[in-house]
Enzyme design. Sequence first.
Site, PDB file in Angstrom:
ATOM      1  CB  CYS A  84      -0.945  -0.098   1.280  1.00 23.76           C
ATOM      2  SG  CYS A  84      -1.981  -1.362   1.428  1.00 23.76           S
ATOM      3  CB  SER A  85       3.776   2.296   1.741  1.00 27.17           C
ATOM      4  OG  SER A  85       3.196   2.088   3.206  1.00 27.17           O
TER       5      SER A  85
END
Lengths: 193, 182
Positions: A84-85
């Site tokens: 996600c990052s």
Amino acid sequence: MKFLRVALIVFFVMFALRAEAVLDNIYQPPQLKPVDSELKVKVGDLASDFTLPCICGENITLSDFRNKKNVMLSFIPAAWTPVCSDQWPGYNIARHFFDDSETIILGISVDSTATLHAWVDAMGGLWFPVLSDFWPHGGLANEMGVLRSDGMAERAVFLIDKQGEIVFIHVEDINRRPPLEMLVNALHNQLVD
Amino acid sequence: MFRNHLINNFSLQIAVFICMLILFAPSSLKADSFPEIMLPMPEEEHSAYLGLEHGQDGFFLNEVAAETVLVQIFSMYCPICQREAEAVNELYYMIQDKGLEGQIKVIGIAPGNSAFEVSVFRDQYDIPFPLFPDPEFEWHKLLGEVGTPYFILVEIQDLGLLLTHKGAFEDPAVFLKRLSSP
């Protein structure tokens, strides 16, 4: 006095490196079941309207974009996790693809607004609004059929045209990013042609 | 007066030491030599830069015409790599300007990025050196799955690792000094 000055310089150097240190400390989850939910909407459906709090401090309502902008809902499973990052910051340098197709991204996660705010800040900021689907927990994700049994959302993308119709859906393996070329093709084929 | 001077010097040394600890923290790369991986042949302009004969299917790092190769592990999705892109370009041009091209060549490898994603990064930052996508993380696994950005200075003769650096390097001139005498 001089010691204080030197100590301050050290502090500022460390502060400048803070963002990288934060991103170094990302939680490493185990390999997860690729998809763990069943869609409740399909291409051709009219997207249900919703209002969610944004980390920008306002509430965002889907129907506000009706007849003005196409919308890409980008659900991610959780803040402070590796994939996600490593997904939304990529859209910072791919913005022209979205602008060319008059599309706004609405980033959505089941994390709280405060958590999302800190995480997005640590990543250096994003050009699109990030919304919290925290309470009732994963309410929108559940309505669209992308809430997993562990309480996270899938890594899912919904393209909604200016008339509010869902024109493209993709639920990616949670352990991977959706390929950018797939999104760019969908923007072009579904919203520009 | 002398006492103050000593304190000031001592403070400065501590400050520099702390900064060095942060900036040059040990890397997490486990291998002690660069794996023998075949990279695809880049386009003609970049083949010429690397001193490769165009027309081959691929090449190994030890075929590059230089004493060392600086390998940048990056991703178009990585915000630190995005912020660092201009500094890496500056480093590349600094190497050219100082006539060190025969000593150091620069390439980038992008784990988990497709050719399209790499092209978005190249176009956004006008990257002048060859970049190679590694969509299925094949080379990344051989490299010990290091984070991004990550820099590896490889000695061409025996593929030994002369230097590794995790994260942004901040000042290209300082980093070039480290590369020139690792």
